[in-house]
Design a protein around this motif. Structure first.
Motif, short mmCIF file in Angstrom:
data_model
loop_
_atom_site.label_atom_id
_atom_site.label_comp_id
_atom_site.label_asym_id
_atom_site.label_seq_id
_atom_site.Cartn_x
_atom_site.Cartn_y
_atom_site.Cartn_z
N UNK A 7 0.83 -1.20 0.00
CA UNK A 7 0.00 0.00 0.00
C UNK A 7 0.87 1.25 0.00
N UNK A 8 0.66 2.12 -0.99
CA UNK A 8 1.34 3.41 -1.05
C UNK A 8 0.35 4.51 -0.68
N UNK A 9 0.72 5.31 0.30
CA UNK A 9 -0.10 6.43 0.76
C UNK A 9 0.70 7.70 0.50
N UNK A 79 4.18 8.53 2.11
CA UNK A 79 4.85 9.66 1.49
C UNK A 79 4.28 10.98 1.97
N UNK A 80 3.74 11.76 1.05
CA UNK A 80 3.32 13.13 1.33
C UNK A 80 2.08 13.18 2.21
N UNK A 102 8.66 4.90 5.60
CA UNK A 102 8.27 6.30 5.52
C UNK A 102 9.31 7.13 4.78
N UNK A 103 8.85 7.81 3.74
CA UNK A 103 9.64 8.83 3.03
C UNK A 103 8.78 10.09 3.13
N UNK A 104 8.97 10.89 4.18
CA UNK A 104 7.94 11.87 4.56
C UNK A 104 7.66 12.99 3.57
#
Length: 367
Positions: A7-9, A79-80, A102-104
């Motif tokens: 899942x990508x958020x 992400x964002x 997490x890549x914030x």
């Protein structure tokens, strides 16, 4: 679902070079099943972002809840996140997943703040403590910690502080304190390791960090350890993103042939395990193909094929009830004995042991 769901958020990027669009391509290419929850919609092109529209927090949380209630992703990439009121409810939905990457997305590739001060504080309080792998640029670490990160020692201190916040493994990248070199630091409770690259332009291209985090999440969903996931993700991004971005003749041609090679393997791995088959399809010599794969990922074509077969075998053994003989047949081996010998050479364990050692604690389907 035969492929591990990831899942990508994050936000949408209409250029396709970052955001949800890039994550879908990365997750799919690496053998995962891409699930998505969009947080923001951007108006942008190659010149930059002109406008960002944030979806209501309740819509974002509802997207995530609907997916998790139905599919139970093996890993989640965050992400964002731009709305402070979104962060804690989102954390509450994903907290049961043990593979949170997490890549914030605090700062854009050109150094502009992409989120709000309040959202950064909420990410610090609620997301970072649940994160298995935190990928963050030096300028983002500076903003988050309110402390300069301009030397190797600064990077170590920043990683220590992020570790104290609760993140298990930290990858700080984008250190520019040595002329002509980009530095990165991999840090966890057992070791501290620096990496460097002279490809300063490539590793700072728009979307590279987001794709790297999606690749790490996908490798974790496939059963990699954290160190293996980061190593395999790095190899993939180095080949797929950095070399695709090169516009100089030979390098561009090499990347094009390499990508065609990987596409052919995906199509024919069940019936063709020999390098000559793929070289013939590409209309090049085996030696030239070897030069290309060695240049791009440091491996021979034979090992690239073997890695693909090993990943497919591992996925089938861990996610299906197929017998070892059935897995062998599906992958095109002439006998179970030959398949078992190949698998042991690649993984250091038998197919049966691989199946026994699956990590049930990460399997949400058992909850």
């Amino acid at each position: 679902m035969s492929l591990p769901p990831v899942l990508s958020i994050t936000g949408s990027d209409s250029t396709g070079k970052a955001g949800i669009q890039a994550d879908i391509k990365t997750i799919s290419a690496m053998g995962g099943y891409a699930l998505t929850a969009v947080t923001s919609v951007t108006v942008q092109n190659s010149k930059g972002i002109q406008h960002i529209h944030d979806l209501p927090p309740e819509i974002i949380v509802s997207q995530v809840r609907a997916i998790i209630d139905d599919v139970h992703p093996k890993s989640v990439k965050i992400g964002l996140l731009r709305d402070a009121s979104l962060v804690k409810p989102l954390r509450d939905e994903i907290v049961a997943c043990r593979n949170i990457v997490c890549d914030p997305g605090i700062m854009s590739s050109d150094g502009k703040l992409l989120t709000t001060i309040e959202a950064v504080e909420e990410i610090r309080r609620h997301i970072i403590p649940e994160t298995k792998v935190l990928l963050i640029k030096c300028n983002e670490a500076e903003y988050l910690l309110n402390h300069p990160v301009t030397t190797d020692e600064d990077m170590v201190q920043a990683a220590n502080k992020l570790r104290e916040m609760g993140a298990e493994t930290i990858l700080i990248r984008g250190g520019k304190h040595v002329d002509g070199i980009l530095k990165a630091l991999l840090f966890d409770d057992s070791h501290c390791e620096f990496f460097s690259s002279q490809n300063t332009e490539g590793w700072q291209r728009h979307g590279v960090g987001g794709a790297l985090s999606a690749a790490v999440a996908t490798r974790l969903s496939l059963g990699d350890s954290v160190s293996d996931a980061i190593s395999n993700a790095h190899s993939y991004i180095r080949a797929q993103v950095l070399y695709d971005a090169t516009e100089e003749g030979y390098a561009y041609r090499s990347a094009e042939i390499y990508n065609q090679f990987m596409s052919l393997i995906a199509d024919y791995y069940r019936e063709a395990h020999n390098v000559s088959f793929y070289a013939d399809r590409l209309a090049i010599g085996q030696r030239y193909l070897s030069q290309i794969t060695d240049k791009i990922i440091g491996k021979s074509p034979k090992q690239v094929i073997a890695d693909y077969l090993t990943n497919e075998a591992t996925l089938l053994l861990r996610t299906t009830s197929l017998s070892v003989q059935e897995v062998s047949d599906r992958l095109g081996f002439s006998s179970q004995t030959l398949f078992s010998k190949f698998f042991r050479q690649q993984r250091g364990q038998s197919p049966s042991d691989c199946r026994k050692n699956r990590q049930a604690k990460n399997d949400w389907a058992s909850l």
